[in-house]
Design a protein around this motif. Sequence first.
Motif, PDB file in Angstrom:
ATOM      1  N   MET A 180      10.524   3.186   4.102  1.00 37.57           N
ATOM      2  CA  MET A 180       9.298   2.406   3.923  1.00 37.57           C
ATOM      3  C   MET A 180       8.859   1.928   5.298  1.00 37.57           C
ATOM      4  O   MET A 180       9.669   1.808   6.217  1.00 37.57           O
ATOM      5  CB  MET A 180       9.514   1.213   3.004  1.00 37.57           C
ATOM      6  N   HIS A 220       0.862  -1.178   0.000  1.00 36.62           N
ATOM      7  CA  HIS A 220       0.000   0.000   0.000  1.00 36.62           C
ATOM      8  C   HIS A 220       0.902   1.233   0.000  1.00 36.62           C
ATOM      9  O   HIS A 220       2.131   1.123   0.061  1.00 36.62           O
ATOM     10  CB  HIS A 220      -0.903   0.021   1.244  1.00 36.62           C
ATOM     11  N   HIS A 221       0.280   2.401  -0.017  1.00 36.34           N
ATOM     12  CA  HIS A 221       0.989   3.655   0.216  1.00 36.34           C
ATOM     13  C   HIS A 221       0.236   4.433   1.287  1.00 36.34           C
ATOM     14  O   HIS A 221      -0.985   4.523   1.247  1.00 36.34           O
ATOM     15  CB  HIS A 221       1.091   4.500  -1.060  1.00 36.34           C
ATOM     16  N   ASN A 274       3.012   9.302   0.645  1.00 32.94           N
ATOM     17  CA  ASN A 274       3.969   8.893  -0.396  1.00 32.94           C
ATOM     18  C   ASN A 274       4.894   7.776   0.075  1.00 32.94           C
ATOM     19  O   ASN A 274       5.853   7.437  -0.621  1.00 32.94           O
ATOM     20  CB  ASN A 274       4.813  10.098  -0.829  1.00 32.94           C
ATOM     21  N   PRO A 296       5.874   3.980   0.923  1.00 33.87           N
ATOM     22  CA  PRO A 296       5.490   2.581   0.704  1.00 33.87           C
ATOM     23  C   PRO A 296       5.212   1.891   2.042  1.00 33.87           C
ATOM     24  O   PRO A 296       5.946   2.077   3.016  1.00 33.87           O
ATOM     25  CB  PRO A 296       6.715   1.972   0.018  1.00 33.87           C
TER      26      PRO A 296
END
Length: 430
Positions: free
Chosen positions: A407, A301-302, A305, A307
């Motif tokens: 992330m 998903h995000h 912005n 990850p």
Amino acid sequence: MNYRESISYLEKAVSFGIKPGLERISVLLKYLGNPEKKYKIIHVTGTNGKGSTTAMITAALEAAHIKAGRYVSPHLVEYTERIYAMGKDISREDFAYVATAVRHAAESIVEEGYEAPTEFELLTAMAFLYFAKVGVEYAVVEVGMGGLYDSTNVIVPVVSVITNVAMDHMQYLGNTLTEIAHNKAGIIKESVPCVTAASGEALIQIQKEAKEKHAPLYIYGRDFAEIARHAVHGGQIVSFRIGEKETGDIHISLVGPHQAINAAGAVMALKIVSGSDPRVTGDAVRYGLAHTRWPGRFDMHHVGNIPFVMDGAHNSAGAVTLKASLEEQFPDKRRLVVFTSLKDKDTDKVIRLIMRPQDKVFITTAPTPRSRSEDDIAAMLPCPYKEEPDTDTALNDAVAEAKDGDMVLVCGSLYILGEVITWLNRREDK
């Protein structure tokens, strides 16, 4: 019973614990009229990858316009996720209906002097009954644990699949790969084809038991294989060899080298099914693999912005595949890891595979007495960390700290993925 009452009833049955054996489920299903005999079944076990393989096979059957069902465990958010048919999870109303029918049957067999069924046995009976009720043609059934004494092992499938064998659940399945392979090979039935990607001493044991049962055995690397592969964002393009024939490029929606192997096993199993059911065409297989969705398994998903990946990796074999997927999809990003683990898992090895000195870990606890303490986890970490009061706070803190080049990763236990999905849904609803 209504849905809430059904869940309460099932959760009370948890107190009966895990009791391997087939007597209770056999008697229960007989009392229900043996619904598991009213459709064809594909049976799937393995240490890792059995859920993904089950999902891929189901998607291909659906693409072939076959009425298909799927039984998996555990659920991430709701019990209804475990029982799926005709393109959707069982409704709460139907869940309550089959739970009530199974409860009556369970109470009857207890009155006759049998032990009370466990929660998993009740759920298995509910799934088999529901599949008969809605008229599925095929059910793809994932083993709960092991195989030989698992409550799903009362069925005779058209094909069995053993994805792989690694060390896990040793207190129930054995302390060696051979012992664990023996348990998983228990799903092999007399003269029924079996597909496996197991290797080494585990494969030797599976070969031995398949031979004893006169079951044709299809082995990864010998009878089928991945022959070419390249990653794309959010998936991969793979070609396979099935027997002597090559498939050409197939798009797979699931990420990682391990999913290419799982897909190879699914394709081989579907090829066997196609021998007696011409609806299972190459085009149906291609469409199914391209459109498989399996929440919580390198689920990308995000958030803004950034990850955001959640993965159910909870043992060393799962951590190996997660590491490979991370290096392939996000090779240069710092990992902000929301992490928990259970006391009976190889937590130290999972940490060594996933966490690096430049990463940061937000430690939470799983909603189970088996959860490992935050202090215990912290002592194993090679990087900065923060102990969190709950999963929501850990997620909020990880996302707040994330910058370009970072992330967020959630892993370590399937138990918290339901909380993570709920958290994501709340953010999307704002």
